[in-house]
Design an enzyme around this catalytic site. Structure first.
Site, PDB file in Angstrom:
ATOM      1  N   GLU A 351       0.952  -1.256   0.118  1.00 53.11           N
ATOM      2  CA  GLU A 351      -0.363   0.192   0.327  1.00 53.11           C
ATOM      3  C   GLU A 351       0.786   1.215  -0.024  1.00 53.11           C
ATOM      4  OE1 GLU A 351      -3.989   0.466   1.638  1.00 53.11           O
ATOM      5  OE2 GLU A 351      -2.963   0.712   3.455  1.00 53.11           O
ATOM      6  N   HIS A 382       7.225 -27.350   2.490  1.00 46.52           N
ATOM      7  CA  HIS A 382       6.385 -28.393   1.966  1.00 46.52           C
ATOM      8  C   HIS A 382       5.463 -27.521   1.114  1.00 46.52           C
ATOM      9  CE1 HIS A 382       8.149 -31.102   4.723  1.00 46.52           C
ATOM     10  NE2 HIS A 382       8.113 -30.204   5.441  1.00 46.52           N
ATOM     11  N   LYS A 510     -13.872   1.582  -4.424  1.00 48.85           N
ATOM     12  CA  LYS A 510     -14.718   2.771  -3.567  1.00 48.85           C
ATOM     13  C   LYS A 510     -15.963   2.909  -3.618  1.00 48.85           C
ATOM     14  CE  LYS A 510     -11.860   3.613   0.442  1.00 48.85           C
ATOM     15  NZ  LYS A 510     -12.234   3.960   1.831  1.00 48.85           N
TER      16      LYS A 510
END
Length: 545
Positions: A351, A382, A510
Site C-alpha cells: 500500500e 513443503h 470504493k
C-alpha cells in the site's frame, strides 16, 4: 528516462549487477563475510551476508541513497515536515512512540503532550476493564473484546495481538472483525454473550463503509439480545476523529479515543487503534512495544547509512527489484506466533510503495513495490519453497526467528532452527550437477538415468536471503521488528521519489463500489455500464446464474 535512472550511480549498479560472483565464491574467498555483513540493533540481529553483494555493491547502493538525499528525507519525516505531499500531511507515526521528554511539532504545536494524554487515558480504560471495575449492563465484568475496523485499524492490532499471545490476560478474549461479508461478524457473534462483550469501533470518520456496517450489525445484535439503547455506552467505545457521530451512535464522549491526520492507517497500531492490544497484554507491555519501536526510530534517525539496519534492508530489496527484475519478496517467520507478519508487511509495503509516478507526477521508468508474501516455517518448506529453490524467478527472502521459544518442548525448537538455517544455506549454495551425480554414485540406477535424475536435483543457489534473529519474542523486540520494516519501506520510497504515505489506488474501487451498490438496489436491471459489469450486477440481483 527519469533523473534516477539517468544517474551515473544507477548506471554503475546496472553494469555491476552483471558481474557479481556467485555467493558460493563470495563465502569461499572471505571467511569473515558474516562478521562484515551482519549488524545488531534494538534487540535484533540482521545477517545480510547471504546476498548477491560485495563491498562494491554496498558502496554503490549507499552512494545511491546519499545522492537521493535519503538522510535529509529521514530528518524531514522525524521533524514533522509535510512529506505526504498529495494529502498535505506530516508523517509522524514515530511520535506515537516518542518519550514524554521529547518535543515534536506538527501544524505549529507540540503533539507529544496529546500523545501522552491519550496513552494515559488508555491506561485508565485498560485498568478499568481488566480489574472488573467496568461492568456491562447487567453488572457483569467484560470477558470478550470485539475489535471492528478495516485495513490498518484491523490488521495491525490483530497481528500484534496474535504475536504476543504469551502475554495475554487470561481473563480476556479478543475477536477481530473487518470484512463486510456478513459471515465474518455472524460467526463471531455466535460465540458471544452480550452481557460481557465490549465492542471497539475504529474509524477516523466513523463512516468507513465496512466498519460502520459491522458496527451497526453489532448494535442490532446487542439490542435484540436484551440490551437497551441507554446500555450501548457500557458496551461500545470508539477510536475516531468524529466525536459527534460516535456520540449520536450512543457512545459516551469519555470513551472516545482520538485519531490524528498525521498518522496513516497502516502505521496506526501504535496509537489508540492499539487499544485491543493494550487490553490483552496490559499497558506496561503495550508501552514496551512502543519502546522497542522507539529504539528502532532512534537507530534509523541517527545511525550512519552504512550501519543502519532499515537502510541496508531497503537498499538490498531495491537492488533485486531494480537490477535483477525480482517481482516479489517472501517473508518467512520461523515462529508460530509471528505467522501473521507476512500479511502485515504485505499491507505495509504494497500500500505504501505500489505507486507509478514520482512526487512531481512523472511516470517512473523503474519497478517500485514488489509483491510481498510468505508464511510460517516449516510449513512453507513443503509447499512454495520448491519455487524458491528451483523456480525461474528470483525471489529474495527474509527469515525471521527468535533464538528462544516461549514453548520449549523437547527438540521442537532445535528442529525449527535447524530448518531455518538449513534453508538459508540451501538457497545460497544450491547443488551442482556434479554434486547431485555424486550423491547417486551408490544407486543401482543405470548410468543414463543417474545423469537424468542428477539434472532434476540441481539447484542453482545464489538465491538471496536475510536472516533476522532476536533472543526472544517480546513486546519490545516485536516493536523494533515492525518499526524496522516501516523504515525499510520508507527507504525504498525515498529513493524511488514516490509518496509512500497516500493510497489513491484504494479510492477508485470504493467509489465505483458505492455506485454499484446503488444499482443493485434499483428497481430495474442495470444497462448503463460496460457489458461485463451490467451482466454481473443483474446476475446478483436475480440471485442465481
Amino acid at each position: 528516462m527519469t533523473l534516477l535512472t539517468q544517474s551515473s550511480t544507477w548506471q554503475a549498479l546496472s553494469a555491476h549487477s552483471k558481474n557479481v560472483p556467485h555467493m558460493r565464491e563470495l563465502f569461499a574467498t572471505d571467511a569473515a563475510r558474516f562478521n562484515k555483513m551482519s549488524l545488531s540493533a534494538c534487540g535484533l540481529l540482521l545477517d545480510y551476508s547471504k546476498n548477491r553483494a560485495t563491498a562494491e555493491t554496498l558502496d554503490l547502493l549507499f552512494t545511491l541513497a546519499s545522492n537521493s538525499q535519503l538522510e535529509a528525507k529521514i530528518k524531514a519525516m522525524f521533524a514533522g515536515e509535510i512529506i505526504n505531499t498529495t494529502e498535505k500531511r506530516a508523517v509522524l507515526h514515530t511520535a506515537l512512540r516518542s518519550t514524554a521528554e521529547q518535543s515534536i511539532i506538527a501544524e505549529g504545536q507540540d503533539i507529544v503532550p496529546e500523545v501522552q494524554q491519550t496513552l494515559n487515558k488508555m491506561q485508565g480504560f485498560v485498568s478499568s476493564v481488566t480489574s472488573g471495575q467496568w461492568k456491562g449492563y447487567t453488572g457483569k465484568a467484560i470477558t470478550d473484546i470485539v475489535s471492528i475496523g478495516i485495513g490498518g485499524s484491523f490488521l495491525g492490532p490483530k497481528i500484534v495481538s496474535q504475536a504476543l499471545r504469551p502475554y495475554w490476560n487470561p481473563e480476556l478474549k479478543c475477536h477481530f472483525v473487518a470484512n463486510v461479508d456478513g459471515t465474518s461478524i455472524s460467526e463471531k457473534l455466535k460465540l458471544l454473550d452480550p452481557e460481557t462483550t465490549l465492542f471497539i469501533m475504529s474509524s477516523k470518520s466513523f463512516g468507513t463503509q465496512e466498519t460502520l456496517t459491522n458496527t451497526l450489525t453489532a448494535r442490532e445484535w446487542f439490542l435484540a439480545k436484551g440490551g437497551l439503547q441507554s446500555d450501548v455506552a457500557k458496551h461500545f467505545v470508539a477510536v475516531t476523529s468524529n466525536v459527534a457521530k460516535a456520540t449520536d451512535f450512543g457512545i459516551d464522549a469519555d470513551n472516545i479515543f482520538p485519531m490524528w491526520d498525521w498518522v496513516g492507517g497502516r502505521y496506526s497500531l501504535w496509537s489508540a487503534i492499539g487499544l485491543p492490544i493494550a487490553l490483552l497484554i496490559g499497558m506496561d507491555n503495550f508501552r514496551a512495544l512502543l519502546s522497542g519501536a522507539h529504539q528502532m526510530d532512534e537507530h534509523f534517525a541517527n545511525a550512519p547509512l552504512t550501519e543502519n539496519m532499515p537502510v541496508i534492508m531497503g537498499l538490498l530489496s531495491l537492488w533485486y527489484g531494480n537490477f535483477f527484475n525480482a517481482q516479489s519478496h517472501v517473508v518467512l517467520t520461523y515462529d508460530h506466533y509471528l505467522r501473521g507478519l507476512p500479511a502485515y508487511f504485505q499491507q505495509l509495503d504494497m500500500e505504501s510503495n505500489g505507486k507509478s509516478v514520482t512526487l512531481n507526477g512523472t511516470d517512473v521508468d523503474y519497478s517500485t513495490g514488489p509483491v510481498i508474501w510468505g508464511g510460517e516455517g516449516t510449513n512453507g518448506q513443503h509447499a512454495y519453497h520448491q519455487l524458491l529453490h528451483q523456480g525461474t524467478a528470483l525471489i529474495p527472502a527474509d527469515f525471521i526467528m527468535p533464538l528462544q521459544s516461549h514453548n520449549p518442548i523437547g527438540e521442537h525448537h532445535d528442529q525449527l532452527a535447524s530448518n531455518c538455517f538449513g534453508q538459508t544455506q540451501a538457497l545460497m549454495q544450491g547443488r551442482t550437477f556434479d554434486e547431485a551425480l555424486a550423491e547417486l554414485a551408490n544407486s543401482a540406477l543405470p548410468a543414463a538415468e543417474k545423469q537424468l535424475i542428477a539434472k532434476h536435483k540441481v539447484m542453482p543457489g545464489n538465491k538471496p536471503s536475510n536472516t533476522l534473529l532476536m533472543d526472544k519474542l517480546t513486546p519490545s523486540t516485536l516493536g523494533a521488528l515492525i518499526a524496522l520494516y516501516e523504515h525499510r519501506t520508507f527507504v525504498q520510497g525515498a529513493i524511488w521519489d514516490i509518496n509512500s504515505f497516500d493510497q489513491w489506488g484504494v479510492e477508485l474501487g470504493k467509489d465505483l463500489g458505492n455506485d454499484v451498490l446503488t444499482r443493485i438496489g434499483a428497481s430495474q436491471d442495470c444497462d448503463a455500464l460496460d457489458a461485463s459489469s451490467n451482466a454481473l450486477i443483474n446476475l446478483y440481483r436475480h440471485g442465481k446464474i
